[in-house]
Design a protein around this motif. Sequence first.
Motif, short mmCIF file in Angstrom:
data_model
loop_
_atom_site.label_atom_id
_atom_site.label_comp_id
_atom_site.label_asym_id
_atom_site.label_seq_id
_atom_site.Cartn_x
_atom_site.Cartn_y
_atom_site.Cartn_z
N UNK A 1 58.87 54.17 -7.30
CA UNK A 1 59.48 55.48 -7.09
C UNK A 1 60.86 55.32 -6.45
N UNK A 2 61.85 55.94 -7.07
CA UNK A 2 63.22 55.90 -6.55
C UNK A 2 63.70 57.33 -6.32
N UNK A 3 64.23 57.59 -5.14
CA UNK A 3 64.85 58.87 -4.89
C UNK A 3 66.19 58.94 -5.60
N UNK A 4 66.58 60.12 -6.04
CA UNK A 4 67.85 60.27 -6.75
C UNK A 4 68.40 61.67 -6.52
N UNK A 5 69.71 61.75 -6.34
CA UNK A 5 70.35 63.05 -6.27
C UNK A 5 70.11 63.76 -7.60
N UNK A 6 69.62 64.99 -7.54
CA UNK A 6 69.18 65.69 -8.75
C UNK A 6 70.27 65.82 -9.79
N UNK A 7 71.52 65.97 -9.36
CA UNK A 7 72.62 66.10 -10.32
C UNK A 7 72.79 64.84 -11.15
N UNK A 8 72.43 63.67 -10.57
CA UNK A 8 72.54 62.40 -11.30
C UNK A 8 71.45 62.29 -12.36
N UNK A 9 70.37 63.05 -12.17
CA UNK A 9 69.28 63.07 -13.15
C UNK A 9 69.56 64.07 -14.26
N UNK A 10 70.73 64.71 -14.22
CA UNK A 10 71.10 65.66 -15.27
C UNK A 10 70.76 67.10 -14.96
N UNK A 11 70.21 67.36 -13.78
CA UNK A 11 69.88 68.74 -13.43
C UNK A 11 71.16 69.50 -13.04
N UNK A 12 71.26 70.72 -13.52
CA UNK A 12 72.47 71.53 -13.31
C UNK A 12 72.39 72.25 -11.97
N UNK A 13 72.58 71.45 -10.91
CA UNK A 13 72.44 71.98 -9.56
C UNK A 13 73.75 71.95 -8.76
N UNK A 14 74.82 71.53 -9.39
CA UNK A 14 76.10 71.46 -8.68
C UNK A 14 76.69 72.86 -8.46
N UNK A 15 77.70 72.91 -7.62
CA UNK A 15 78.28 74.20 -7.23
C UNK A 15 78.78 74.99 -8.44
N UNK A 16 79.19 74.28 -9.50
CA UNK A 16 79.74 74.94 -10.68
C UNK A 16 78.72 75.02 -11.82
N UNK A 17 77.45 74.85 -11.51
CA UNK A 17 76.32 74.83 -12.46
C UNK A 17 76.33 73.60 -13.36
N UNK A 18 77.13 72.61 -13.02
CA UNK A 18 77.18 71.38 -13.82
C UNK A 18 76.29 70.29 -13.23
N UNK A 19 76.45 69.08 -13.75
CA UNK A 19 75.69 67.92 -13.28
C UNK A 19 76.58 66.69 -13.36
N UNK A 20 76.10 65.56 -12.87
CA UNK A 20 76.84 64.29 -12.94
C UNK A 20 75.88 63.20 -13.44
N UNK A 21 75.26 63.45 -14.56
CA UNK A 21 74.21 62.58 -15.09
C UNK A 21 74.64 61.11 -15.13
N UNK A 22 73.80 60.24 -14.59
CA UNK A 22 74.03 58.80 -14.60
C UNK A 22 73.40 58.20 -15.85
N UNK A 23 74.21 57.66 -16.74
CA UNK A 23 73.68 57.08 -17.97
C UNK A 23 72.77 55.90 -17.70
N UNK A 24 73.16 55.04 -16.75
CA UNK A 24 72.32 53.89 -16.44
C UNK A 24 70.96 54.34 -15.92
N UNK A 25 70.98 55.27 -14.97
CA UNK A 25 69.71 55.71 -14.37
C UNK A 25 68.82 56.40 -15.39
N UNK A 26 69.42 57.27 -16.22
CA UNK A 26 68.60 58.14 -17.07
C UNK A 26 68.40 57.61 -18.49
N UNK A 27 69.15 56.59 -18.89
CA UNK A 27 68.96 56.01 -20.23
C UNK A 27 68.31 54.63 -20.19
N UNK A 28 68.45 53.92 -19.08
CA UNK A 28 67.95 52.54 -19.01
C UNK A 28 66.89 52.35 -17.93
#
Length: 318
Positions: free
Chosen positions: A8-35
């Motif tokens: 189990x790894x903790x992760x900032x939700x925006x890096x997981x692709x969740x639209x939780x940022x101030x502007x309703x966007x995200x900062x999805x990490x390709x390495x984390x979420x694809x590999x």
Amino acid sequence: MQITSSIKIGISACLAGEKVRFDTGHKRSNFCMDELVHHVEYVKFCPEVAVGLPIPRPTIRQVKVGDTIKVCGPDGSGDVGEQLTEYGKRVATEQAKSLSGFVFCAKSPSCGMERVKIYNEAGTGNTSEGIGFFAKQIMTHNPLLPCEENGRLNDPHLRENFVMRVYVFKSWQELVASPVGLHELTQFHAKHKYLVMSHNYESYRALGRYLAHAAAEPIEQVKDNYISGLMNALSSPASRKNQTNTLTHLQGYFKNDLSKIEKQELCSAIDEYRKGLVPLYVPLTLLKHHLKVHPNEYLAQQVYFDPYPNELKLRFGI
């Protein structure tokens, strides 16, 4: 490395692709979420949403007011610093103990590990010396937990080092989940011997000496001292010099087994790695091949050969 339960790894939700940022966007990490996602289970956190901030929302920043740092809007309103700190403490003490790593969103006033901007009260200047209020609590209460930021994971050496530490830490967590004695600790160290050598030769020697003379100490103290020393030894990427030294040590196990041509081939592969002409997996592949042809029980248990799933291809770029 054999792991018997999910990592189990903790992760900032925006890096997981969740639209939780101030502007309703995200900062999805390709390495984390694809590999990496194929090998671990993520536990997602957005501390700003957790303390009640809406989506969308005004931006927040760290602002120094006198000797105090607030987390508030650009105009100084809506300070949520205390709430972020309390939420971070709660996660750090109640949930983070079950985690084997954490990936934070860089430069965030809540999640940044380092170099977070701290603005002056007038908003006319800033310094990059802050730590996210949430991330600070996670790291303070769990100093051995492998942590990294999304941007730094683009560096192949930092990425490999983070994943390696996650797997070692998970292996440790599984070991100490049941009562262990000095014998079990010594066996654990024996399996990680060459991995430690590849990162810090002095720590490799010091940890071995420590366990050899630790019989008189309380076992809980020995456990704490050992894992602290181990994780500190692995905290930085292994240098090419240390890796070469480790490969050379491993090569010595086959000195009576290989033909002259095979010895030359292995020597050349190690030397080409030393010179930066080939990545680490080239001499490692040769060593693993020779280990299959000439089995050695002690070498076969070395975590150094397979510290994480080969499918991640982390040693192709270092």
